[in-house]
Write an enzyme that holds these catalytic residues in place. Structure first.
Site, PDB file in Angstrom:
ATOM      1  N   HIS A 254       0.802   1.611  -4.863  1.00 26.92           N
ATOM      2  CA  HIS A 254      -0.198   2.401  -4.135  1.00 26.92           C
ATOM      3  C   HIS A 254      -1.594   1.809  -4.332  1.00 26.92           C
ATOM      4  O   HIS A 254      -2.331   1.572  -3.361  1.00 26.92           O
ATOM      5  CB  HIS A 254      -0.143   3.851  -4.639  1.00 26.92           C
ATOM      6  CG  HIS A 254      -1.091   4.782  -3.957  1.00 26.92           C
ATOM      7  ND1 HIS A 254      -0.719   5.594  -2.916  1.00 26.92           N
ATOM      8  CD2 HIS A 254      -2.409   5.037  -4.154  1.00 26.92           C
ATOM      9  CE1 HIS A 254      -1.765   6.302  -2.493  1.00 26.92           C
ATOM     10  NE2 HIS A 254      -2.807   5.986  -3.252  1.00 26.92           N
ATOM     11  N   GLU A 255      -1.954   1.550  -5.576  1.00 27.14           N
ATOM     12  CA  GLU A 255      -3.303   1.020  -5.848  1.00 27.14           C
ATOM     13  C   GLU A 255      -3.451  -0.402  -5.312  1.00 27.14           C
ATOM     14  O   GLU A 255      -4.547  -0.795  -4.893  1.00 27.14           O
ATOM     15  CB  GLU A 255      -3.617   1.083  -7.340  1.00 27.14           C
ATOM     16  CG  GLU A 255      -3.621   2.497  -7.938  1.00 27.14           C
ATOM     17  CD  GLU A 255      -4.478   3.495  -7.164  1.00 27.14           C
ATOM     18  OE1 GLU A 255      -5.464   3.088  -6.532  1.00 27.14           O
ATOM     19  OE2 GLU A 255      -4.135   4.695  -7.174  1.00 27.14           O
ATOM     20  N   HIS A 258      -4.686  -0.109  -1.818  1.00 27.10           N
ATOM     21  CA  HIS A 258      -6.147   0.059  -1.765  1.00 27.10           C
ATOM     22  C   HIS A 258      -6.858  -1.262  -2.081  1.00 27.10           C
ATOM     23  O   HIS A 258      -7.815  -1.654  -1.411  1.00 27.10           O
ATOM     24  CB  HIS A 258      -6.594   1.105  -2.791  1.00 27.10           C
ATOM     25  CG  HIS A 258      -6.283   2.519  -2.405  1.00 27.10           C
ATOM     26  ND1 HIS A 258      -6.757   3.099  -1.255  1.00 27.10           N
ATOM     27  CD2 HIS A 258      -5.559   3.487  -3.028  1.00 27.10           C
ATOM     28  CE1 HIS A 258      -6.333   4.362  -1.181  1.00 27.10           C
ATOM     29  NE2 HIS A 258      -5.607   4.619  -2.245  1.00 27.10           N
ATOM     30  N   GLU A 284      -6.229   5.105   2.660  1.00 28.98           N
ATOM     31  CA  GLU A 284      -4.965   5.749   2.269  1.00 28.98           C
ATOM     32  C   GLU A 284      -3.815   5.254   3.144  1.00 28.98           C
ATOM     33  O   GLU A 284      -2.668   5.195   2.686  1.00 28.98           O
ATOM     34  CB  GLU A 284      -5.134   7.272   2.363  1.00 28.98           C
ATOM     35  CG  GLU A 284      -4.090   8.069   1.636  1.00 28.98           C
ATOM     36  CD  GLU A 284      -4.214   8.046   0.109  1.00 28.98           C
ATOM     37  OE1 GLU A 284      -5.209   7.483  -0.419  1.00 28.98           O
ATOM     38  OE2 GLU A 284      -3.305   8.563  -0.556  1.00 28.98           O
TER      39      GLU A 284
END
Lengths: 489, 489
Positions: A254-255, A258, A284
């Site tokens: 997830h990170e 980003h 997101e």
């Protein structure tokens, strides 16, 4: 030097200072000696004061009045500088100070109230925060909808009405999917203990597999996973728990979504207003498509199963199909941050509806808990058992973050659109993912979304990349197909 | 708010920003992803511009004119603010820019010249640097000695003449001691390989043994050991080399001396002009007394021998007496940073003499190499073999750091005075050190030197702590006694 050049030089320095301030936050969560906290507070306040003064600097208005954009990109730079300057100068200094003071106090009260399961202790200060944010929204909105003015901070050029239309279309299908899935037997859960050093090692391997550039970043442990920085220095954190390696792995992926966004923005935009991800929602969309559509796909989890067997030996899950089911388990629960793909957006939509009503004045703060609990039971099918599992669970409102929640689900909606287009653009996507190769997918996202930074408005960048006006159908189709197959619906 | 209060508030914010800028340097050497270097350059330049503007801010002059000190400590604060403000505003902006530009260029040329063993390639730009620093010194000195104005940046209230008097008294005794020691057989050298993870572990243990406060600091690896930060966040670095564990251990103890000084300054001075070590010389007195008089003593090395046996097993040195001799080996060599206690100050005195003459105009840059080589052979007894072992070895002059070198030896001189007083104040010092307990020594230094920060002038703080006017005799007596016994003179 033209006014445009002077303005861009000033902005570049401001962006550099913003990166320094951001890295103080990274340091605080990863490296700072514990006893340094009081001094760090003064350091952060000093940087914030410098940045605030620059954002309101009257020379910016003069330069803006005199500047002529040399090209369309220059025009986009001026548009963003003007937007930020208006934002910074429209709110009276007294109100900004009152907000800073009150939210600092509210944060402490919220943490205590959550620990004590005591909603009543939190409501008075929440009422103050809501009142101040409504005042701020009115100052920002001129004659428009105050809630829209708050959303603008996180998702520019996007209105509460647009969001409500998307969410209203999503709710019935998500509630129906949730109800059907939760009636089916749950897949086998992970058990046993997973060595944390090996988790971190595999976590770095996953980061690389998703194209995270270690030459311009690093992975450390922190209490909460986050991504920090833009341009040439974008760092991520993750966490480990011996009982829950998926938390580590999917937080990392997830990170990386980003971080890759920030790393892949055109270097032409470095340290300029266009040199950051355009909005929370588009950000997101990248983190969620990396994490879910790619990272939790049957194809990629098949490869990941092999990696986990190598790292941890036989960990009690028999084969890649069972592993895929385990990774995608849908489970009852109260907490947004622990929710699966099916239920996550129901959590967000609940918060959006309530905060929208709080800011418009249609919901009184004293009625918040009842409204939360009613909506929760209607959407999730079971009642809230305690406030820390209900309206006290999130930090956001205590910090005055109204307008932020809906960007989480906008990100999922955008990810749905992008994924549909991506599957057409990369026909052998599943074959690649099955080998642990995400480069077709991440390369397409870098080229079509990430490199543009702040050049286009959020919905525009998604529309250009996906070839469609952003809407919820692709996401819903994807979820129904994936979980329908997994749960034999 | 009085003018004094306004000024102190402004200064406090400036100090906080200075800490932030300093931590960028720490991050660059320890944590920064390699690819971030170009962006980091812009971040550092932006912070430097902010700090420079604050140091020259005309409001400071107004506040200084109007401020009344509420007490003697307030008067000391005003004295330091005035000193820094005069320093920052006396040098014309054009000259400051030329210095920054030229030293940046000179640094690159020096590195290449050193690699190529090519003195002639470095001299033209060094000539420019010397000329600019002389101009700067004249701007700062009014009618005084320009060299004194440069020393003032590193060792305030100290003149070139005072330093020359001290060094002239030291040279004959040091040369004689060096000559006598180098005629004797050398003790057994370390051989074998020492695990680097265990080196880091023992290094942290040594840091704690010397009172380093890990709650307000941390130890990391870097290419060059250094200490960074003041107040509540003082970090050190060290390095490891499998063949040379002493480099790791004594670098750590040395940096702990610097760091403990910063950590132990009275919290009343936090983020004020008095909240930093008063001078480079007093700083070096702390690092050197930790490293040498304490860390290389017979008593402490006896304890350390046991720790090394525990960490590395039998490493080929038979017993604590042999270990003490090995730790204190005096060896022929050309490089200042690798020099032992006996020869270190000879290196520094050589540089002081030459740079003093360069700034006064008594030595031309084109004659530098010959002057270096003559002085080296006279003091060390053997000729320089190549420029990288001679006048190209140190980075300082390429960066324009004239006036800095003598503070290294002033630190040793101060350490000698402090150690004499410490032995009287803590009669059972050796018994404590033999148990690895430095608290008697470090507590005395914290109380008598460190806590005062910038309150007293450098020589004053040493005089108050040691009860004597600072001079070289205690250091020379200590060196002659220690190495006389070790080498059977």
């Amino acid at each position: 030097m033209t006014a445009f050049d002077d303005l861009m030089t000033f902005q570049r320095e401001t962006s550099a200072l913003g990166q320094v301030a951001g890295r103080l936050g990274w340091d605080q969560e990863t490296m700072m000696p514990k006893g340094a906290a009081p001094q760090r507070g003064e350091e952060k306040a000093a940087m914030a004061a410098i940045l605030h003064a620059r954002r309101c600097d009257p020379r910016v208005a003069e330069w803006l009045a005199a500047a002529e954009a040399p090209d369309p990109i220059g025009a986009a730079q001026l548009r963003e500088i003007r937007r930020a300057y208006d934002r910074a100068t429209k709110v009276p200094a007294d109100l900004a100070r009152a907000l800073a003071r009150t939210t600092t106090r509210a944060h402490g009260i919220w943490a205590q109230a959550r620990a004590d399961e005591d909603v009543a202790a939190f409501l008075p200060v929440l009422e103050e925060v809501v009142a101040l944010r409504r005042q701020e929204a009115q100052a920002l909105a001129d004659d428009g909808d105050p809630y829209d003015a708050l959303v603008e901070d996180y998702e520019r050029a996007t209105t509460g009405a647009q969001i409500a239309a998307i969410f209203d279309a999503m709710r019935p299908r998500l509630v129906a999917l949730r109800a059907a899935v939760l009636e089916r037997p749950a897949p086998k859960a992970l058990d046993g203990s997973f060595d944390e050093t090996r988790q971190m090692k595999l976590s770095r391997q996953l980061a690389r597999a998703f194209g995270y550039d270690m030459h311009h970043g690093r992975v450390d442990k922190a209490v909460h996973p986050f991504s920090s920085g833009s341009g040439m220095d974008v760092r991520i954190t993750t966490r480990t728990n011996p009982l829950d390696p998926f938390n580590c792995f999917y937080s990392t992926i997830h990170e990386v979504g980003h971080a890759a966004y920030e790393q892949n923005i055109s270097r032409d935009f470095l340290l300029t207003p266009l040199g950051r991800g355009v909005s929370m929602g588009v950000h997101e969309s990248q983190s969620r498509i990396y994490e879910n559509q790619l990272g939790r796909s049957r194809a990629f989890t098949g490869w990941m199963y092999g990696q986990m067997r190598e790292a941890f030996g036989d960990f009690g899950v028999e084969g890649p199909d069972a592993f895929y089911a385990t990774v995608n388990t849908v489970h009852r629960g109260y907490i947004r941050t622990e929710a699966d793909e099916v239920q996550y957006n129901l959590h967000v939509m609940l918060r959006f509806e309530l905060e929208h009503a709080l800011i418009s004045g249609d919901l009184a703060v004293c009625d918040l808990e009842a409204a939360w609990n009613d909506r929760f039971e209607a959407d999730f099918g079971y009642p809230v058992d305690k406030p820390s599992n209900g309206c006290l669970q999130d930090v956001h409102w205590s910090e005055g973050l109204f307008g932020y929640f809906p960007t989480y689900s906008l990100g999922n909606v955008y990810a749905g659109c992008l994924y549909q287009a991506l599957r057409h653009a990369v026909p052998d996507l599943e074959d690649q993912l099955a080998l642990g190769d995400t480069s077709g997918a991440t390369g397409w996202l870098a080229e079509n979304v990430q490199r543009h930074g702040g050049l286009y408005e959020p919905r525009e960048v998604i529309a250009r990349a996906s070839g469609m006006e952003p809407g919820p159908e692709p996401l819903l189709d994807y979820l129904e197909a994936k979980f329908g197959a997994l749960y034999g619906l």
